[in-house]
Motif scaffolding. Structure first.
Motif, PDB file in Angstrom:
ATOM      1  N   ILE A 270     -33.994  18.646  28.585  1.00 48.16           N
ATOM      2  CA  ILE A 270     -32.967  19.170  29.491  1.00 48.16           C
ATOM      3  C   ILE A 270     -32.745  18.206  30.648  1.00 48.16           C
ATOM      4  O   ILE A 270     -31.608  17.897  31.004  1.00 48.16           O
ATOM      5  N   LYS A 271     -33.825  17.689  31.225  1.00 42.10           N
ATOM      6  CA  LYS A 271     -33.697  16.715  32.321  1.00 42.10           C
ATOM      7  C   LYS A 271     -32.991  15.448  31.850  1.00 42.10           C
ATOM      8  O   LYS A 271     -32.119  14.919  32.536  1.00 42.10           O
ATOM      9  N   LYS A 272     -33.371  14.963  30.678  1.00 43.63           N
ATOM     10  CA  LYS A 272     -32.755  13.753  30.126  1.00 43.63           C
ATOM     11  C   LYS A 272     -31.264  13.978  29.853  1.00 43.63           C
ATOM     12  O   LYS A 272     -30.435  13.138  30.187  1.00 43.63           O
ATOM     13  N   GLY A 273     -30.934  15.127  29.268  1.00 46.00           N
ATOM     14  CA  GLY A 273     -29.539  15.453  29.004  1.00 46.00           C
ATOM     15  C   GLY A 273     -28.741  15.581  30.288  1.00 46.00           C
ATOM     16  O   GLY A 273     -27.592  15.139  30.377  1.00 46.00           O
ATOM     17  N   TYR A 274     -29.363  16.176  31.294  1.00 47.54           N
ATOM     18  CA  TYR A 274     -28.707  16.309  32.594  1.00 47.54           C
ATOM     19  C   TYR A 274     -28.398  14.937  33.191  1.00 47.54           C
ATOM     20  O   TYR A 274     -27.277  14.681  33.628  1.00 47.54           O
ATOM     21  N   ARG A 275     -29.388  14.077  33.205  1.00 48.03           N
ATOM     22  CA  ARG A 275     -29.188  12.743  33.793  1.00 48.03           C
ATOM     23  C   ARG A 275     -28.070  11.983  33.089  1.00 48.03           C
ATOM     24  O   ARG A 275     -27.219  11.371  33.732  1.00 48.03           O
ATOM     25  N   LYS A 276     -28.080  12.031  31.770  1.00 45.88           N
ATOM     26  CA  LYS A 276     -27.060  11.328  30.989  1.00 45.88           C
ATOM     27  C   LYS A 276     -25.665  11.885  31.285  1.00 45.88           C
ATOM     28  O   LYS A 276     -24.720  11.127  31.536  1.00 45.88           O
ATOM     29  N   SER A 277     -25.550  13.205  31.291  1.00 44.47           N
ATOM     30  CA  SER A 277     -24.253  13.838  31.551  1.00 44.47           C
ATOM     31  C   SER A 277     -23.805  13.616  32.998  1.00 44.47           C
ATOM     32  O   SER A 277     -22.619  13.393  33.257  1.00 44.47           O
ATOM     33  N   ALA A 278     -24.744  13.700  33.934  1.00 49.36           N
ATOM     34  CA  ALA A 278     -24.409  13.490  35.343  1.00 49.36           C
ATOM     35  C   ALA A 278     -23.918  12.065  35.575  1.00 49.36           C
ATOM     36  O   ALA A 278     -22.967  11.842  36.324  1.00 49.36           O
ATOM     37  N   MET A 279     -24.542  11.101  34.920  1.00 49.31           N
ATOM     38  CA  MET A 279     -24.089   9.712  35.061  1.00 49.31           C
ATOM     39  C   MET A 279     -22.709   9.542  34.430  1.00 49.31           C
ATOM     40  O   MET A 279     -21.855   8.852  34.980  1.00 49.31           O
ATOM     41  N   GLN A 280     -22.478  10.172  33.292  1.00 55.97           N
ATOM     42  CA  GLN A 280     -21.193  10.054  32.604  1.00 55.97           C
ATOM     43  C   GLN A 280     -20.057  10.620  33.451  1.00 55.97           C
ATOM     44  O   GLN A 280     -18.976  10.039  33.500  1.00 55.97           O
ATOM     45  N   TRP A 281     -20.291  11.740  34.111  1.00 58.23           N
ATOM     46  CA  TRP A 281     -19.227  12.424  34.841  1.00 58.23           C
ATOM     47  C   TRP A 281     -19.287  12.234  36.342  1.00 58.23           C
ATOM     48  O   TRP A 281     -18.510  12.854  37.070  1.00 58.23           O
ATOM     49  N   HIS A 282     -20.165  11.373  36.827  1.00 62.78           N
ATOM     50  CA  HIS A 282     -20.270  11.183  38.271  1.00 62.78           C
ATOM     51  C   HIS A 282     -18.923  10.712  38.830  1.00 62.78           C
ATOM     52  O   HIS A 282     -18.311   9.789  38.304  1.00 62.78           O
ATOM     53  N   PRO A 283     -18.441  11.344  39.904  1.00 62.73           N
ATOM     54  CA  PRO A 283     -17.135  10.990  40.467  1.00 62.73           C
ATOM     55  C   PRO A 283     -16.979   9.517  40.837  1.00 62.73           C
ATOM     56  O   PRO A 283     -15.881   8.966  40.718  1.00 62.73           O
ATOM     57  N   ASP A 284     -18.050   8.866  41.263  1.00 64.86           N
ATOM     58  CA  ASP A 284     -17.938   7.445  41.610  1.00 64.86           C
ATOM     59  C   ASP A 284     -17.602   6.589  40.397  1.00 64.86           C
ATOM     60  O   ASP A 284     -17.013   5.522  40.526  1.00 64.86           O
ATOM     61  N   ARG A 285     -17.970   7.040  39.231  1.00 65.64           N
ATOM     62  CA  ARG A 285     -17.656   6.296  38.000  1.00 65.64           C
ATOM     63  C   ARG A 285     -16.190   6.431  37.622  1.00 65.64           C
ATOM     64  O   ARG A 285     -15.714   5.713  36.757  1.00 65.64           O
TER      65      ARG A 285
END
Length: 144
Positions: A35-50
Motif C-alpha cells: 500500500i505504501k509503495k502503491g501510494y508513493r508511485k501514484s502520488a509521484m505520478q499525479w503530483h501537481p508539480d509534475r
C-alpha cells in the motif's frame, strides 16, 4: 431472503463507490508495504508539480487525482479505517460524514507524501519545510 437482500444491497453499494485500491494501484489483499509503495508511485505520478506545464484542465485533473491518492492512502494505511472500507462503508462514513462518527478529518496528501520521504533516493524535498504547502517547490537532483 432478507439476509440475501441486505447482502445484495451491500455489494451494489460497494460496486458503485470509488475503488481505493485501484486509485493507488494495488490489489484488495495488499500488504501495508505494498500500500505504501502503491501510494508513493501514484502520488509521484499525479503530483501537481509534475503537471505544472500542462493545460489548466490537466493541472486540475492532476490535483484532483493527487487528492484522491492521499484520501485512499489515509484510509487504506489505517487498519481500522481499512476494515470499515472493506466491510462496505463509504469514504464519507469512515471520515465521520455519517454513521454518528466525529467531524470530517482533512488529510493533506502533501503532508503524507513528505512524511514518507518525498521522492525516492533523496531526489526531492519540500521547500519551506512546513506543513500545508510547498513555497519552494521541488528540488530535483536528477536533472528533471
Amino acid at each position: 431472503i432478507a439476509q440475501s437482500l441486505r447482502q445484495a444491497k451491500l455489494e451494489l453499494k460497494k460496486s458503485l463507490r470509488k475503488d481505493l485500491y485501484k486509485v493507488i494501484g494495488v490489489g484488495k489483499h495488499a500488504t501495508e508495504s505494498e500500500i505504501k509503495k502503491g501510494y508513493r508511485k501514484s502520488a509521484m505520478q499525479w503530483h501537481p508539480d509534475r503537471h505544472s506545464a500542462g493545460t489548466d484542465e490537466e493541472r486540475e485533473e492532476a490535483e484532483k487525482r493527487f487528492k484522491e491518492v492521499g484520501q485512499a492512502f489515509d484510509i487504506l494505511s489505517d487498519p481500522q479505517k481499512k476494515q470499515k472500507y472493506d466491510a462496505g462503508m463509504d469514504v464519507e462514513e469512515i471520515n465521520g460524514g455519517g454513521g454518528g462518527g466525529g467531524g470530517h478529518q482533512h488529510v493533506d496528501p502533501m503532508d503524507i507524501f513528505a512524511q514518507m520521504g518525498g521522492f525516492p533516493g533523496g531526489g526531492g524535498g519540500f521547500g519551506g519545510g512546513g506543513m500545508g504547502g510547498m513555497p519552494g517547490g521541488f528540488n530535483f537532483r536528477h536533472g528533471y
